[in-house]
Design an enzyme around this catalytic site. Sequence first.
Site, mmCIF file in Angstrom:
data_model
loop_
_atom_site.group_PDB
_atom_site.id
_atom_site.type_symbol
_atom_site.label_atom_id
_atom_site.label_comp_id
_atom_site.label_asym_id
_atom_site.label_seq_id
_atom_site.Cartn_x
_atom_site.Cartn_y
_atom_site.Cartn_z
ATOM 1 N N ASP A 1 34.812 37.350 22.783
ATOM 2 C CA ASP A 1 35.807 37.698 23.885
ATOM 3 C C ASP A 1 35.049 38.581 25.034
ATOM 4 O O ASP A 1 35.615 38.742 26.016
ATOM 5 C CB ASP A 1 36.853 38.737 23.268
ATOM 6 N N MET B 1 43.764 42.888 27.198
ATOM 7 C CA MET B 1 43.749 42.686 28.820
ATOM 8 C C MET B 1 42.251 42.018 29.725
ATOM 9 O O MET B 1 42.363 41.464 30.695
ATOM 10 C CB MET B 1 44.054 43.895 29.745
ATOM 11 N N ARG B 2 41.491 41.676 28.695
ATOM 12 C CA ARG B 2 40.137 41.323 29.254
ATOM 13 C C ARG B 2 40.175 39.850 29.759
ATOM 14 O O ARG B 2 39.624 39.552 30.935
ATOM 15 C CB ARG B 2 38.930 41.628 28.598
ATOM 16 N N ALA B 3 41.113 39.154 29.065
ATOM 17 C CA ALA B 3 41.165 37.516 29.705
ATOM 18 C C ALA B 3 41.899 37.566 30.871
ATOM 19 O O ALA B 3 41.360 36.789 32.003
ATOM 20 C CB ALA B 3 42.047 36.925 28.428
ATOM 21 N N VAL C 1 39.351 38.757 33.771
ATOM 22 C CA VAL C 1 38.230 37.427 33.750
ATOM 23 C C VAL C 1 38.868 36.459 34.445
ATOM 24 O O VAL C 1 38.217 35.776 35.533
ATOM 25 C CB VAL C 1 37.719 37.308 32.534
#
Length: 701
Positions: free
Chosen positions: A169, A250-252, A255
Site C-alpha cells: 500500500d 485514504m492513501r489510495a 495517490v
Amino acid sequence: MGEAGFPFSAVVGQERLQLALILSAVHPGIGGVLVRGEKGTAKSTVVRALAQLLPPVVDETGARPARLVELPVGATEDRVVGSLDLERVLRDGEQAFRPGLLAAAHHGVLYVDEVNLLHDHLVDVLLDAAAMGRVHVERDGVSHSHPARFVLVGTMNPEEGELRPQLLDRFGLTVDVAASRQVDTRMAVVRRRLDYEADPDGFAARYADADQMVAERILTARDRLPAVALDNGELRRIAALCAAFDVDGMRADLVVARTATAHAAWRGRDRVTEDDVRIAAELALPHRRRRDPFDEPGISEEQLDEAMRAAADEVEKAAAAQDFDESSVAADADGEPDRSDRGQGRDEVEDSGGQDGVNGPDGGGAGPIDGQPADGPQDGIPDDDGPDDGGPDGDGPDGGGPGDGPGGPPEGGPGSGSRPGAESLSGTPGAANKPAPRWEVPGLGEGAPGRRSRAQTRTGRMVRPDTDTATGLHLLGTIFAAAPRQFERGRFGGPLALAAEDLRGAYREGREGNLVVFVVDASGSMAARDRLTAVTGAIVTLLRDAYQRRDKVAVISVRGSEAELVLPPTSSVDIAVRRLAGLRTGGKTPLAAGLRKAREVIAREHVRDPRRRPMLVLLTDGRATGGIDPLPRARTAARLLAGEGHTAMVIDCERGMIRLGLAADLARDLRARYLRLDELTGDTVADVVRGSSRGPSVRAA
C-alpha cells in the site's frame, strides 16, 4: 566515458511501465513504482533508462546529471539513511554526519532490485522518505535532516516472495509486467537488443531525438503540474472509485488524485478529466485490493468498468443536486428559476469525458505512454517495428477476475473426488481468522531475517558490545574500551588514541525466518470431505503464519505408494496455496516415505542455505498403510528426524468416536509438539503451542 545506456524510447512492449515511471518523474509525491513480474522482462533496463531522461540537478557543485542510485538488498540502515562520520569524530574530535544513499538519490532515481527481499524496516524507511521528500536522522547524538526527493522504483519477482500488504500500500503505483506472447513484439525486442549490443553508441544515437522529446515533455509537465485543476466532480469520481474497491485508509485516494493530475500535465492539459482518473486507478488501485497474503492483486477491465460507471452515477447525482440548489437560490432571488446556468455541473462532467476523453480529438484512453489507443502512434516513441503489446489485459497478471487466483474454485470442482474439498484453500470456512500456534525453533540462530525464531542478526536490537565487529561498529563500546588506555598511549588532549584491540562490534538479536516443511497425508483415509475441509483450513492457517514470519515453505504430499515434493522450498507462500489447491488424494499412506522425503529436503536445503533452520509440520491421522511393516518404518523414520534435532509439530487429523492415537505415537517419536486438528481450526488455538523450549508435550487422543 562508458558506453551509452539502452534508450528509454527503444524499449518494446512495456508501455504501461514506461507511463508509470514517467508519471512518477513528473510528480515524485506519487510515492514510487513497484514493478512485479517474471525475470527477463526488461524491468531493470527501463528503470535505468529513465534516469537518463531526468533534468540535470543543480547543487553547490554546479550542474550534474540526475543519478541512478542502486540500493543493494544487503544494505544496512546506516548506509541507507546516513550515520555519524566516525573518521572525523575520531580524527578531529568533532561531530559530523555522513549522508547515505537517500541523499545521493536526491532529484534522481533510487532503484531497489528484488525489493521483496529487502528487510521490512528498510522498506519502511525508503517509503517514508519517498512520501515526505526528506530524511530525518536521530541517532548516536546526531540530529540531521536533508531533502531527498527521488523517484523510488522497486522491482520484484512474485515467485520469490511477496511484500506484505501494508508495504504494498505504501508504493504509489504498481505495474505487473510479462513477456509478450505476440511473435512480432518478441522479434522486435530481440532485434533491438542485438542491435544495441553490436553498436551501443550508434543504437543510442538513433533514439536520441525520441528520448530528448520525452525528457522535454517531463520537464514541461513538471512546470505545468501546479496549474492543473482537479475540480470537485473528478475528486468525487476518485473517492467513489476508491470506495467501490473497498481500499483501506485514504492513501489510495491521494495517490489516484496525484497520478491523475500528473497524467493531465503529461498530456498537456490544464484540468483533470475522467480519462486521467481511469488511468490513475489502473495504476494505483490493483495492489491495494490485496488484504490477505493469498489474495491475487489486480483489477479486471470488467471490474474497473463497473466501478467507473458507479462513480459516474455519483458525479451525476452530485451535479444534479448542485443544479437544484442553484435553481432554488435563483428562484428565491428573482421570483423564477434562473435557467442560464442550469446543468452546468453536469456539462462540466460531460466535457471532462468528451473534449479530451475517449471520443475527443486527443484520443483518450487506453494508450500506455501517451494515453492513446495501443494501436495509435505514440509521441516520442517510435512505432515502426510491428505491433506493440498493448500491456496486460483482464486475463493477464494485471487483471484476473476473482476466480482466476487462489480465491476461485479449484480445478475439478465440487464432488470431483480428486481434490481436497470443494472450496479453494484461501476460502476455506473457519480458516481466515484463526491464529496459528506460537511456535519457534529453540536456541539462537543466524538465519535470514524474519519474524519467527530468535537469531543473531545485523539489524536487530542491540544487546551489548562485542569483540566481533562483523555486525557493525559499536561506537560507545569502542570509546569505553579505549578510554582507560589513553594515559599509557601518551595522549594529553587532542583526538582519541585508538588501537585495533579497542574496536567493539554491536551484538544484535532479532528474529529469523525458518524453513517450514509440510508433510501432508493425502491418502484415502483422509479423503472424507469434512476432514479435508478442516485439513485445508489448518494448512492455510499455518501458511498464513509462515508468510507473516517470512519463512520459506516446502510441501510434500503422501499418498499411493510414494511421497511427492509438491512444492520445493520457496518464499512465495501464495504459490504453496495454489499447489495445494491441486493436491490429489486417495490410495495408501506411505508415511515412512514422506518423512524420508522431508529429511532429504531439509538436508538439501541446508547445503544451499546452512543458516536457515528447519521446522517440520506433519498433518496425518497416523494410519501408515503403504509398504512392508508401514507403521514401524514410519516410527523409525520419525526417530531419525528427531535424532538430527529438527523441530517438529504433528497435527492429528483423526476424527470419530474411536481414535487409535497413532499420530500421538508419531509425535513422541519425533519429539514434536502435538496438536489436534479441531484445536487448530477452533477458536482457542492461540495459546495451545508456545515456544518449543518447554520441551515436547504429547496429549493422548
